[in-house]
Write a protein that holds these residues in place. Structure first.
Motif, PDB file in Angstrom:
ATOM      1  N   VAL A 101      38.213  35.460  46.586  1.00 10.52           N
ATOM      2  CA  VAL A 101      38.717  36.500  45.686  1.00 10.52           C
ATOM      3  C   VAL A 101      37.597  37.484  45.351  1.00 10.52           C
ATOM      4  O   VAL A 101      37.809  38.710  45.381  1.00 10.52           O
ATOM      5  N   ALA A 102      36.419  36.964  45.056  1.00  8.87           N
ATOM      6  CA  ALA A 102      35.286  37.847  44.762  1.00  8.87           C
ATOM      7  C   ALA A 102      34.956  38.721  45.964  1.00  8.87           C
ATOM      8  O   ALA A 102      34.735  39.939  45.826  1.00  8.87           O
ATOM      9  N   ASP A 103      34.927  38.119  47.145  1.00  6.50           N
ATOM     10  CA  ASP A 103      34.626  38.888  48.360  1.00  6.50           C
ATOM     11  C   ASP A 103      35.698  39.945  48.614  1.00  6.50           C
ATOM     12  O   ASP A 103      35.389  41.090  48.981  1.00  6.50           O
ATOM     13  N   GLY A 104      36.954  39.562  48.419  1.00  6.68           N
ATOM     14  CA  GLY A 104      38.042  40.519  48.621  1.00  6.68           C
ATOM     15  C   GLY A 104      37.979  41.661  47.626  1.00  6.68           C
ATOM     16  O   GLY A 104      38.196  42.827  47.989  1.00  6.68           O
ATOM     17  N   LEU A 105      37.660  41.350  46.381  1.00  5.56           N
ATOM     18  CA  LEU A 105      37.596  42.383  45.345  1.00  5.56           C
ATOM     19  C   LEU A 105      36.476  43.369  45.626  1.00  5.56           C
ATOM     20  O   LEU A 105      36.596  44.558  45.317  1.00  5.56           O
ATOM     21  N   ARG A 106      35.398  42.888  46.217  1.00  5.64           N
ATOM     22  CA  ARG A 106      34.311  43.803  46.582  1.00  5.64           C
ATOM     23  C   ARG A 106      34.747  44.766  47.681  1.00  5.64           C
ATOM     24  O   ARG A 106      34.261  45.894  47.753  1.00  5.64           O
ATOM     25  N   GLN A 111      42.698  44.053  48.610  1.00  4.08           N
ATOM     26  CA  GLN A 111      42.257  42.799  49.218  1.00  4.08           C
ATOM     27  C   GLN A 111      42.035  41.735  48.152  1.00  4.08           C
ATOM     28  O   GLN A 111      42.334  40.560  48.371  1.00  4.08           O
ATOM     29  N   GLY A 112      41.544  42.148  46.998  1.00  8.93           N
ATOM     30  CA  GLY A 112      41.402  41.213  45.894  1.00  8.93           C
ATOM     31  C   GLY A 112      42.747  40.650  45.475  1.00  8.93           C
ATOM     32  O   GLY A 112      42.881  39.450  45.198  1.00  8.93           O
ATOM     33  N   ARG A 113      43.763  41.495  45.420  1.00  9.46           N
ATOM     34  CA  ARG A 113      45.110  41.026  45.088  1.00  9.46           C
ATOM     35  C   ARG A 113      45.616  40.013  46.102  1.00  9.46           C
ATOM     36  O   ARG A 113      46.221  38.997  45.742  1.00  9.46           O
ATOM     37  N   ARG A 114      45.386  40.285  47.384  1.00  6.31           N
ATOM     38  CA  ARG A 114      45.856  39.364  48.430  1.00  6.31           C
ATOM     39  C   ARG A 114      45.183  37.998  48.292  1.00  6.31           C
ATOM     40  O   ARG A 114      45.831  36.956  48.459  1.00  6.31           O
ATOM     41  N   ASP A 129      41.432  45.525  38.807  1.00  6.74           N
ATOM     42  CA  ASP A 129      40.268  44.696  39.123  1.00  6.74           C
ATOM     43  C   ASP A 129      39.987  43.640  38.053  1.00  6.74           C
ATOM     44  O   ASP A 129      39.698  42.477  38.372  1.00  6.74           O
ATOM     45  N   THR A 130      40.047  44.024  36.795  1.00  6.74           N
ATOM     46  CA  THR A 130      39.777  43.066  35.721  1.00  6.74           C
ATOM     47  C   THR A 130      40.784  41.926  35.735  1.00  6.74           C
ATOM     48  O   THR A 130      40.422  40.750  35.568  1.00  6.74           O
ATOM     49  N   GLN A 131      42.048  42.236  35.949  1.00  5.83           N
ATOM     50  CA  GLN A 131      43.073  41.193  35.973  1.00  5.83           C
ATOM     51  C   GLN A 131      42.869  40.245  37.148  1.00  5.83           C
ATOM     52  O   GLN A 131      43.095  39.042  37.028  1.00  5.83           O
ATOM     53  N   ILE A 132      42.442  40.799  38.267  1.00  3.01           N
ATOM     54  CA  ILE A 132      42.156  39.956  39.437  1.00  3.01           C
ATOM     55  C   ILE A 132      41.010  39.003  39.130  1.00  3.01           C
ATOM     56  O   ILE A 132      41.102  37.795  39.373  1.00  3.01           O
ATOM     57  N   ALA A 133      39.932  39.543  38.584  1.00  6.08           N
ATOM     58  CA  ALA A 133      38.772  38.715  38.267  1.00  6.08           C
ATOM     59  C   ALA A 133      39.118  37.671  37.213  1.00  6.08           C
ATOM     60  O   ALA A 133      38.745  36.491  37.330  1.00  6.08           O
ATOM     61  N   THR A 273      34.476  41.894  36.608  1.00 10.51           N
ATOM     62  CA  THR A 273      34.263  42.311  37.991  1.00 10.51           C
ATOM     63  C   THR A 273      34.054  41.086  38.876  1.00 10.51           C
ATOM     64  O   THR A 273      34.070  39.944  38.399  1.00 10.51           O
ATOM     65  N   ALA A 274      33.798  41.345  40.146  1.00  7.91           N
ATOM     66  CA  ALA A 274      33.511  40.259  41.077  1.00  7.91           C
ATOM     67  C   ALA A 274      32.261  39.492  40.679  1.00  7.91           C
ATOM     68  O   ALA A 274      32.132  38.292  40.974  1.00  7.91           O
ATOM     69  N   VAL A 275      31.325  40.152  39.995  1.00 10.03           N
ATOM     70  CA  VAL A 275      30.108  39.473  39.541  1.00 10.03           C
ATOM     71  C   VAL A 275      30.451  38.349  38.570  1.00 10.03           C
ATOM     72  O   VAL A 275      29.818  37.283  38.579  1.00 10.03           O
ATOM     73  N   ASP A 276      31.454  38.567  37.752  1.00  6.00           N
ATOM     74  CA  ASP A 276      31.881  37.522  36.818  1.00  6.00           C
ATOM     75  C   ASP A 276      32.516  36.342  37.553  1.00  6.00           C
ATOM     76  O   ASP A 276      32.369  35.184  37.128  1.00  6.00           O
ATOM     77  N   ILE A 277      33.214  36.625  38.638  1.00  3.01           N
ATOM     78  CA  ILE A 277      33.747  35.522  39.458  1.00  3.01           C
ATOM     79  C   ILE A 277      32.584  34.715  40.034  1.00  3.01           C
ATOM     80  O   ILE A 277      32.615  33.476  40.031  1.00  3.01           O
TER      81      ILE A 277
END
Length: 301
Positions: A101-106, A111-114, A129-133, A273-277
């Motif tokens: 998920v983190a890689d996809g969001l970047r 892609q993060g959603r997928r 993005d925030t909801q994804i993370a 963000t992805a950093v938080d993941i």
């Protein structure tokens, strides 16, 4: 060989190998077989009158089957017990799924959603993005409890039978333990027994997340956990939110309907963000190491 030694070996084997794709592409994973059994029970008995009673009967059946299979596997010796436990633990696979998920969001929001759609049941099509993370971090915390600490705990308490029974009931809860018109009555017993089996592990998981992060305000974690709709899932989520300094839970959509759930740790940072993941993944490993240390101490004392 003591149960603690077997568990230590299984934890390390799972952390090292995870879920070998080459193997599970060729044979059905035990979790898949469990799902097929529960699905068959659902189709056969979840109809007509007395659905709650039928659901109770199915849960009793699952406990009996799980205990019998566990006892049989236990007779095959310590190697079989270690392999069984390693297969039914999910630390490495959990980390890999959350990391995707983190890689996809970047790469992109789409892609993060997928990627996050593979690990959560809520609606993901309109997530930002925030909801994804946030969803990925919540899944990380909840599944650390359900997929690692709880099965390991019941293995430590009751060996392979305890582990197999836990996994069957937890799988049943994930499939039929919903308050929907179809499953409200039939899945009642599975949901209540799953709540009971996770009562201690969920709180233990919260401590394993919070203490390595220096979060010693257990009253605040307990208060945040009470905001969650689940009596157990709120504990690891509350601990993770405090450990990362972020707000989790909050409004989300299921089946096209927005649910206004309260935030866990509402004063925490709300832009994620992805950093938080990535930070949540680091916490997964810290909690895993602390649990391993506790198992070693259990062996010594």
């Amino acid at each position: 060989m003591t149960t603690a030694v077997l568990l230590i070996c299984a934890l390390c084997l799972d952390a090292l190998l995870g879920e070998p794709k080459w193997l599970w592409d060729r044979v059905a994973h035990p979790a898949v077989l469990m799902g097929r059994l529960i699905g068959a029970l659902d189709r056969r008995f979840n109809e007509g009158a007395q659905r709650r009673l039928k659901g109770i009967g199915c849960v009793v059946f699952l406990v009996g089957v799980g205990g019998a299979i566990g006892l049989l596997l236990s007779t095959l010796g310590p190697v079989a017990e270690i392999i069984t436990a390693a297969i039914l633990l999910a630390q490495r696979s959990l980390v890999q799924h959350v990391a995707r998920v983190a890689d996809g969001l970047r790469m992109s929001t789409a892609q993060g959603r997928r990627m996050v759609a593979q690990i959560v049941s809520r609606d993901t099509d309109a997530m930002h993005d925030t909801q994804i993370a946030r969803s990925a971090i919540e899944s990380a915390a909840e599944n650390l409890s359900d997929g690692v600490i709880a099965p390991a705990f019941w293995f430590l308490i009751a060996g392979v039978p305890g582990l197999v029974i836990y996994k069957l009931i937890n799988t049943a809860d994930s499939m039929i333990g919903y308050r929907t018109p179809r499953h409200h009555a039939f899945g009642w017993a599975a949901a209540r027994l799953d709540d009971l089996l996770n009562l201690i592990p969920a709180r233990l998981t919260a401590a394993l997340i919070a203490l390595p992060a220096g979060c010693y305000d257990l009253r605040a974690i307990r208060r945040d956990a009470a905001q969650h709709r689940s009596p157990n899932a709120g504990w690891p989520e509350a601990a993770m939110s405090r450990a990362l300094g972020v707000a989790l839970a909050g409004p989300r959509a299921y089946d096209g309907q927005m649910r206004d759930f309260p935030f866990v740790n509402p004063d925490g940072r709300k832009v994620l963000t992805a950093v938080d993941i990535d930070a949540s993944i680091a916490m997964l490993w810290k909690a895993w190491r602390m649990w391993l240390v506790l198992c070693v101490l259990a062996l010594i004392f």
